[in-house]
Motif scaffolding. Structure first.
Motif, PDB file in Angstrom:
ATOM      1  N   THR A  38       0.984  -1.382   0.166  1.00 13.56           N
ATOM      2  CA  THR A  38       0.432  -0.023  -0.263  1.00 13.56           C
ATOM      3  C   THR A  38       0.932   1.404   0.164  1.00 13.56           C
ATOM      4  OG1 THR A  38      -1.715  -1.329   1.254  1.00 13.56           O
ATOM      5  CG2 THR A  38      -1.587   1.048   1.398  1.00 13.56           C
ATOM      6  N   ALA A  39       1.116   2.456  -1.045  1.00  7.23           N
ATOM      7  CA  ALA A  39       1.150   3.762  -0.758  1.00  7.23           C
ATOM      8  C   ALA A  39       2.096   4.137   0.495  1.00  7.23           C
ATOM      9  CB  ALA A  39       0.914   4.529  -1.942  1.00  7.23           C
ATOM     10  N   ALA A  41       1.311   6.780   1.754  1.00  3.33           N
ATOM     11  CA  ALA A  41       1.025   8.451   1.651  1.00  3.33           C
ATOM     12  C   ALA A  41      -0.148   7.774   2.155  1.00  3.33           C
ATOM     13  CB  ALA A  41       1.279   9.259   1.168  1.00  3.33           C
ATOM     14  N   LEU A  42      -0.981   6.568   1.673  1.00  3.32           N
ATOM     15  CA  LEU A  42      -2.022   6.300   2.238  1.00  3.32           C
ATOM     16  C   LEU A  42      -2.209   5.910   3.820  1.00  3.32           C
ATOM     17  CD1 LEU A  42      -4.690   6.264   1.347  1.00  3.32           C
ATOM     18  CD2 LEU A  42      -4.172   3.786   0.799  1.00  3.32           C
ATOM     19  N   GLY A  45      -1.422   8.671   5.544  1.00  2.55           N
ATOM     20  CA  GLY A  45      -3.051   9.556   5.986  1.00  2.55           C
ATOM     21  C   GLY A  45      -3.348   8.499   7.140  1.00  2.55           C
ATOM     22  N   LEU A 194      -3.666  15.431   3.856  1.00  2.00           N
ATOM     23  CA  LEU A 194      -3.648  14.486   3.232  1.00  2.00           C
ATOM     24  C   LEU A 194      -5.139  14.138   3.282  1.00  2.00           C
ATOM     25  CD1 LEU A 194      -1.079  13.300   6.352  1.00  2.00           C
ATOM     26  CD2 LEU A 194      -1.311  13.083   3.454  1.00  2.00           C
ATOM     27  N   THR A 197      -6.535  15.263   0.418  1.00  2.00           N
ATOM     28  CA  THR A 197      -5.569  14.597  -1.419  1.00  2.00           C
ATOM     29  C   THR A 197      -6.172  12.993  -1.073  1.00  2.00           C
ATOM     30  OG1 THR A 197      -3.471  14.268   0.021  1.00  2.00           O
ATOM     31  CG2 THR A 197      -3.604  16.516  -1.541  1.00  2.00           C
ATOM     32  N   HIS A 199      -5.461  10.778   0.563  1.00  4.27           N
ATOM     33  CA  HIS A 199      -4.690   9.352   1.400  1.00  4.27           C
ATOM     34  C   HIS A 199      -4.820   9.924   2.425  1.00  4.27           C
ATOM     35  CE1 HIS A 199      -1.761  11.322  -1.704  1.00  4.27           C
ATOM     36  NE2 HIS A 199      -2.147   9.987  -1.515  1.00  4.27           N
ATOM     37  N   TRP A 201      -6.913   5.925   4.408  1.00  2.00           N
ATOM     38  CA  TRP A 201      -7.873   4.387   4.344  1.00  2.00           C
ATOM     39  C   TRP A 201      -8.987   4.731   5.249  1.00  2.00           C
ATOM     40  CZ3 TRP A 201      -5.336  -0.919   4.245  1.00  2.00           C
ATOM     41  CH2 TRP A 201      -6.129  -1.803   3.513  1.00  2.00           C
TER      42      TRP A 201
END
Length: 252
Positions: A38-39, A41-42, A45, A194, A197, A199, A201
């Motif tokens: 998983t990214a 940044a995500l 956030g 975040l 944008t 980011h 979950w």
């Protein structure tokens, strides 16, 4: 199983966050190792979604039992909010690598100073600062550490506590209570940015938030029951772990 791992981490982080900050030491590695594809940044956030609720509840809980000086805390919180937004904006065009290298040494100085003075932060000290000076010091602390939280982040709560003890004469319990208010505002600023944008979950973040709140209630209860002495000990432990963690990431 994966979800229960990060929820458990959020609960433990809530306890640490409520006392001295540094809960990200638990949740961020847990998220990164549990969801490696998983990214980042995500996941960061999602971590903010969890921590903002826990920190806010801790601030509310402390506020019911510890007298907070809103004359300087409110403007400091506003400065921290603005500083966090500016820090996040700075991150969009500046590489934080220089802070990554510098951070372990700053934390080492904080730990050394705390160990050198055994009575540091065990009782409140009446400083010679005027009302105006206290206001300016508090705003400077809020703005600078708020900027740091938006730009980089590790150890934000611990920095808030140390500076409030050192420059405003608070004991560790009152400094921890005040730091929760400041940290809640910086977390909120970061979460809003975040989330805007995409980011965050939310499904995972909100479940972690519930666990973080539960841990926060327990951590706050422990701090209120045992006072500045326990908070000081946990503070030194968390700073020591932060030194090891940040040094490893920066140099190895």
């Amino acid at each position: 199983m994966e979800l229960w791992l990060v929820i458990s981490a959020a609960f433990l982080a809530g306890i640490v966050y409520a006392m001295v900050g540094g809960g990200g030491l638990v949740t961020v590695p847990a998220l990164l190792t549990t969801y490696p594809n998983t990214a980042p940044a995500l996941l960061l956030g999602t971590n903010k979604c969890s921590s903002v609720f826990g920190t806010a509840v801790a601030a509310w809980r402390y506020g019911r039992h510890v007298r907070l000086d809103w004359a300087w805390l409110a403007p400091a919180a506003l400065a921290a909010l603005i500083g966090s937004g500016l820090g996040a904006w700075t991150l969009t065009w500046t590489d934080p690598e220089f802070l990554r290298k510098l951070l372990p040494w700053i934390l080492l100085l904080v730990l050394f100073y705390t160990l050198r003075y055994p009575q540091f932060g065990l009782s409140r000290i009446t400083t010679s600062h005027s009302v105006r000076q206290r206001f300016l010091i508090a705003v400077a602390i809020g703005a600078s550490i708020g900027w740091y939280d938006g730009f980089f982040g590790p150890g934000t709560g611990s920095f808030f506590i140390f500076l409030l003890v050192r420059w405003l004469g608070q004991d560790f319990l009152h400094a921890s209570a005040s730091a929760k208010v400041l940290n809640a505002t910086t977390n909120l600023a970061a979460l809003v940015m975040l989330a805007a944008t995409g980011h965050v979950w939310w499904q995972v973040g909100l479940m972690m938030a519930a666990a973080n709140v539960a841990g926060s209630l327990l951590g706050t209860a422990l701090a209120l029951k045992h006072g500045a002495q326990l908070v000081r000990r946990v503070f030194m432990l968390v700073v020591a772990v932060l030194i090891i963690r940040t040094a490893w990431l920066a140099y190895f």
